[in-house]
Motif scaffolding. Structure first.
Motif, PDB file in Angstrom:
ATOM      1  N   VAL A  46       0.834  -1.204   0.000  1.00 15.93           N
ATOM      2  CA  VAL A  46       0.000   0.000   0.000  1.00 15.93           C
ATOM      3  C   VAL A  46       0.867   1.253   0.000  1.00 15.93           C
ATOM      4  O   VAL A  46       0.637   2.185  -0.775  1.00 15.93           O
ATOM      5  N   PHE A  47       1.890   1.277   0.830  1.00 15.81           N
ATOM      6  CA  PHE A  47       2.748   2.459   0.899  1.00 15.81           C
ATOM      7  C   PHE A  47       3.553   2.654  -0.379  1.00 15.81           C
ATOM      8  O   PHE A  47       3.825   3.779  -0.774  1.00 15.81           O
ATOM      9  N   GLU A  48       3.929   1.578  -1.033  1.00 14.65           N
ATOM     10  CA  GLU A  48       4.613   1.697  -2.331  1.00 14.65           C
ATOM     11  C   GLU A  48       3.680   2.332  -3.362  1.00 14.65           C
ATOM     12  O   GLU A  48       4.076   3.213  -4.118  1.00 14.65           O
ATOM     13  N   ALA A  49       2.435   1.899  -3.367  1.00 14.34           N
ATOM     14  CA  ALA A  49       1.460   2.460  -4.305  1.00 14.34           C
ATOM     15  C   ALA A  49       1.226   3.944  -4.042  1.00 14.34           C
ATOM     16  O   ALA A  49       1.062   4.732  -4.973  1.00 14.34           O
ATOM     17  N   LEU A  50       1.242   4.345  -2.775  1.00 17.78           N
ATOM     18  CA  LEU A  50       0.909   5.723  -2.397  1.00 17.78           C
ATOM     19  C   LEU A  50       2.134   6.599  -2.130  1.00 17.78           C
ATOM     20  O   LEU A  50       1.987   7.744  -1.718  1.00 17.78           O
ATOM     21  N   ARG A  51       3.319   6.083  -2.390  1.00 17.13           N
ATOM     22  CA  ARG A  51       4.544   6.813  -2.053  1.00 17.13           C
ATOM     23  C   ARG A  51       4.658   8.155  -2.754  1.00 17.13           C
ATOM     24  O   ARG A  51       5.075   9.141  -2.164  1.00 17.13           O
ATOM     25  N   GLU A  52       4.287   8.224  -4.005  1.00 20.02           N
ATOM     26  CA  GLU A  52       4.408   9.463  -4.776  1.00 20.02           C
ATOM     27  C   GLU A  52       3.097  10.251  -4.745  1.00 20.02           C
ATOM     28  O   GLU A  52       2.015   9.678  -4.864  1.00 20.02           O
ATOM     29  N   ARG A  53       3.213  11.562  -4.588  1.00 23.09           N
ATOM     30  CA  ARG A  53       2.030  12.433  -4.497  1.00 23.09           C
ATOM     31  C   ARG A  53       1.114  12.267  -5.701  1.00 23.09           C
ATOM     32  O   ARG A  53      -0.103  12.210  -5.555  1.00 23.09           O
ATOM     33  N   ARG A  54       1.674  12.193  -6.897  1.00 23.08           N
ATOM     34  CA  ARG A  54       0.831  12.056  -8.084  1.00 23.08           C
ATOM     35  C   ARG A  54       0.041  10.751  -8.071  1.00 23.08           C
ATOM     36  O   ARG A  54      -1.091  10.710  -8.552  1.00 23.08           O
ATOM     37  N   ARG A  55       0.596   9.701  -7.513  1.00 26.42           N
ATOM     38  CA  ARG A  55      -0.153   8.446  -7.408  1.00 26.42           C
ATOM     39  C   ARG A  55      -1.322   8.606  -6.444  1.00 26.42           C
ATOM     40  O   ARG A  55      -2.397   8.054  -6.663  1.00 26.42           O
ATOM     41  N   ARG A  56      -1.105   9.354  -5.377  1.00 23.17           N
ATOM     42  CA  ARG A  56      -2.203   9.597  -4.433  1.00 23.17           C
ATOM     43  C   ARG A  56      -3.304  10.409  -5.093  1.00 23.17           C
ATOM     44  O   ARG A  56      -4.499  10.138  -4.910  1.00 23.17           O
ATOM     45  N   VAL A  57      -2.938  11.398  -5.895  1.00 19.81           N
ATOM     46  CA  VAL A  57      -3.935  12.212  -6.602  1.00 19.81           C
ATOM     47  C   VAL A  57      -4.706  11.340  -7.592  1.00 19.81           C
ATOM     48  O   VAL A  57      -5.930  11.442  -7.703  1.00 19.81           O
ATOM     49  N   ILE A  58      -3.995  10.476  -8.303  1.00 17.51           N
ATOM     50  CA  ILE A  58      -4.659   9.563  -9.246  1.00 17.51           C
ATOM     51  C   ILE A  58      -5.689   8.718  -8.503  1.00 17.51           C
ATOM     52  O   ILE A  58      -6.826   8.567  -8.973  1.00 17.51           O
ATOM     53  N   CYS A  59      -5.319   8.183  -7.353  1.00 15.71           N
ATOM     54  CA  CYS A  59      -6.259   7.361  -6.578  1.00 15.71           C
ATOM     55  C   CYS A  59      -7.466   8.170  -6.128  1.00 15.71           C
ATOM     56  O   CYS A  59      -8.603   7.682  -6.183  1.00 15.71           O
ATOM     57  N   ARG A  60      -7.238   9.405  -5.686  1.00 14.63           N
ATOM     58  CA  ARG A  60      -8.371  10.258  -5.283  1.00 14.63           C
ATOM     59  C   ARG A  60      -9.324  10.481  -6.455  1.00 14.63           C
ATOM     60  O   ARG A  60     -10.544  10.437  -6.295  1.00 14.63           O
ATOM     61  N   ILE A  61      -8.771  10.752  -7.615  1.00  8.06           N
ATOM     62  CA  ILE A  61      -9.597  11.008  -8.794  1.00  8.06           C
ATOM     63  C   ILE A  61     -10.393   9.763  -9.155  1.00  8.06           C
ATOM     64  O   ILE A  61     -11.599   9.841  -9.439  1.00  8.06           O
ATOM     65  N   LEU A  62      -9.735   8.600  -9.144  1.00 11.78           N
ATOM     66  CA  LEU A  62     -10.423   7.367  -9.523  1.00 11.78           C
ATOM     67  C   LEU A  62     -11.424   6.896  -8.475  1.00 11.78           C
ATOM     68  O   LEU A  62     -12.243   6.029  -8.759  1.00 11.78           O
ATOM     69  N   PHE A  95      -7.393  -1.874  -6.122  1.00 11.81           N
ATOM     70  CA  PHE A  95      -7.614  -0.442  -5.904  1.00 11.81           C
ATOM     71  C   PHE A  95      -8.256  -0.139  -4.554  1.00 11.81           C
ATOM     72  O   PHE A  95      -7.822   0.757  -3.841  1.00 11.81           O
ATOM     73  N   GLU A  96      -9.307  -0.856  -4.214  1.00 12.15           N
ATOM     74  CA  GLU A  96     -10.101  -0.527  -3.026  1.00 12.15           C
ATOM     75  C   GLU A  96      -9.281  -0.479  -1.735  1.00 12.15           C
ATOM     76  O   GLU A  96      -9.390   0.499  -0.989  1.00 12.15           O
ATOM     77  N   PRO A  97      -8.459  -1.486  -1.421  1.00 16.86           N
ATOM     78  CA  PRO A  97      -7.692  -1.387  -0.171  1.00 16.86           C
ATOM     79  C   PRO A  97      -6.737  -0.197  -0.161  1.00 16.86           C
ATOM     80  O   PRO A  97      -6.565   0.456   0.874  1.00 16.86           O
ATOM     81  N   VAL A  98      -6.126   0.087  -1.294  1.00 16.23           N
ATOM     82  CA  VAL A  98      -5.192   1.217  -1.369  1.00 16.23           C
ATOM     83  C   VAL A  98      -5.955   2.527  -1.187  1.00 16.23           C
ATOM     84  O   VAL A  98      -5.548   3.399  -0.418  1.00 16.23           O
ATOM     85  N   ALA A  99      -7.076   2.673  -1.864  1.00 20.19           N
ATOM     86  CA  ALA A  99      -7.895   3.885  -1.741  1.00 20.19           C
ATOM     87  C   ALA A  99      -8.453   4.035  -0.328  1.00 20.19           C
ATOM     88  O   ALA A  99      -8.527   5.151   0.202  1.00 20.19           O
ATOM     89  N   ASP A 100      -8.817   2.912   0.298  1.00 22.19           N
ATOM     90  CA  ASP A 100      -9.329   2.963   1.670  1.00 22.19           C
ATOM     91  C   ASP A 100      -8.260   3.461   2.644  1.00 22.19           C
ATOM     92  O   ASP A 100      -8.548   4.257   3.532  1.00 22.19           O
ATOM     93  N   VAL A 101      -7.027   2.993   2.478  1.00 20.94           N
ATOM     94  CA  VAL A 101      -5.934   3.448   3.351  1.00 20.94           C
ATOM     95  C   VAL A 101      -5.688   4.937   3.119  1.00 20.94           C
ATOM     96  O   VAL A 101      -5.522   5.703   4.075  1.00 20.94           O
ATOM     97  N   LEU A 102      -5.668   5.369   1.868  1.00 15.65           N
ATOM     98  CA  LEU A 102      -5.473   6.792   1.563  1.00 15.65           C
ATOM     99  C   LEU A 102      -6.556   7.634   2.236  1.00 15.65           C
ATOM    100  O   LEU A 102      -6.256   8.641   2.887  1.00 15.65           O
ATOM    101  N   SER A 103      -7.797   7.222   2.121  1.00 17.91           N
ATOM    102  CA  SER A 103      -8.901   7.962   2.746  1.00 17.91           C
ATOM    103  C   SER A 103      -8.768   7.985   4.260  1.00 17.91           C
ATOM    104  O   SER A 103      -8.995   9.020   4.898  1.00 17.91           O
ATOM    105  N   ALA A 104      -8.384   6.856   4.848  1.00 17.12           N
ATOM    106  CA  ALA A 104      -8.244   6.785   6.305  1.00 17.12           C
ATOM    107  C   ALA A 104      -7.130   7.707   6.793  1.00 17.12           C
ATOM    108  O   ALA A 104      -7.307   8.434   7.775  1.00 17.12           O
ATOM    109  N   VAL A 105      -6.002   7.694   6.110  1.00 13.99           N
ATOM    110  CA  VAL A 105      -4.881   8.560   6.508  1.00 13.99           C
ATOM    111  C   VAL A 105      -5.288  10.026   6.384  1.00 13.99           C
ATOM    112  O   VAL A 105      -5.046  10.825   7.298  1.00 13.99           O
ATOM    113  N   GLU A 106      -5.922  10.380   5.287  1.00 16.14           N
ATOM    114  CA  GLU A 106      -6.334  11.777   5.103  1.00 16.14           C
ATOM    115  C   GLU A 106      -7.363  12.193   6.149  1.00 16.14           C
ATOM    116  O   GLU A 106      -7.332  13.304   6.650  1.00 16.14           O
TER     117      GLU A 106
END
Length: 140
Positions: free
Chosen positions: A30-46, A114-125
C-alpha cells in the motif's frame, strides 16, 4: 507478462522475478502504491469516477497541482504531468494492480487491488484532517 517457474511460482517474465505484489508485505504494498504524491492524486480522482482517459487524468493532476482552474494550466505543464503519468506512475500502479491501463484506448480504471489502497489513503487523510496541529507551525 507473467509465467510460472519450475516450482509453480508466478514470475515476471521480463525480469525473472516475482511480481511486485508477491514480494511486498501488505503495508509495504500500500505504501509503495501511495509513495508518490501524483499516485495519491490519481487514486483520489479514480475514487470519484470509474474510468478516465490518461490525457484527462493528466489535466486533472496538473490542475490539482496548480491549485487553480484547468484553464490556467499551460500546455507545457500538462505535457510534463502527462509524461510522468504515462512513463512512471500509471505503469507502477498497473504493475501493482491498483489500476488497469489500456494502452490502445488510453483508459485508466481502478484495478483489482484499488479498493484497499484507496481505503488506506482515505483513512490517513481523515486522521490527518482531524486536527490542525499535526505539522509544526512555520513560526516555531
Amino acid at each position: 507478462m507473467t509465467k510460472k517457474d519450475g516450482a509453480g511460482t508466478e514470475r515476471n517474465a521480463s525480469v525473472g522475478r516475482a511480481p511486485p505484489h508477491l514480494r511486498l508485505s501488505r503495508a509495504d504494498y500500500v505504501f509503495e502504491a501511495l509513495r508518490e504524491r501524483r499516485r495519491r492524486v490519481i487514486c483520489r480522482i479514480l475514487q470519484t469516477t470509474d474510468d478516465r482517459e490518461i490525457e484527462d487524468l493528466a489535466m486533472d493532476v496538473a490542475t490539482h497541482e496548480s491549485d487553480d482552474d484547468e484553464r490556467t494550466v499551460t500546455n507545457n505543464e500538462w505535457e510534463l504531468v502527462f509524461a510522468s503519468l504515462y512513463h512512471s506512475h500509471i505503469p507502477k500502479l498497473d504493475d501493482l494492480e491498483v489500476v488497469t491501463y489500456d494502452d490502445t484506448t488510453g483508459i485508466v480504471n481502478p484495478g483489482p487491488r484499488f479498493e484497499p489502497v484507496a481505503d488506506v489513503l482515505s483513512a490517513v487523510e481523515r486522521v490527518l484532517t482531524v486536527g490542525d496541529d499535526f505539522l509544526p507551525r512555520s513560526d516555531e
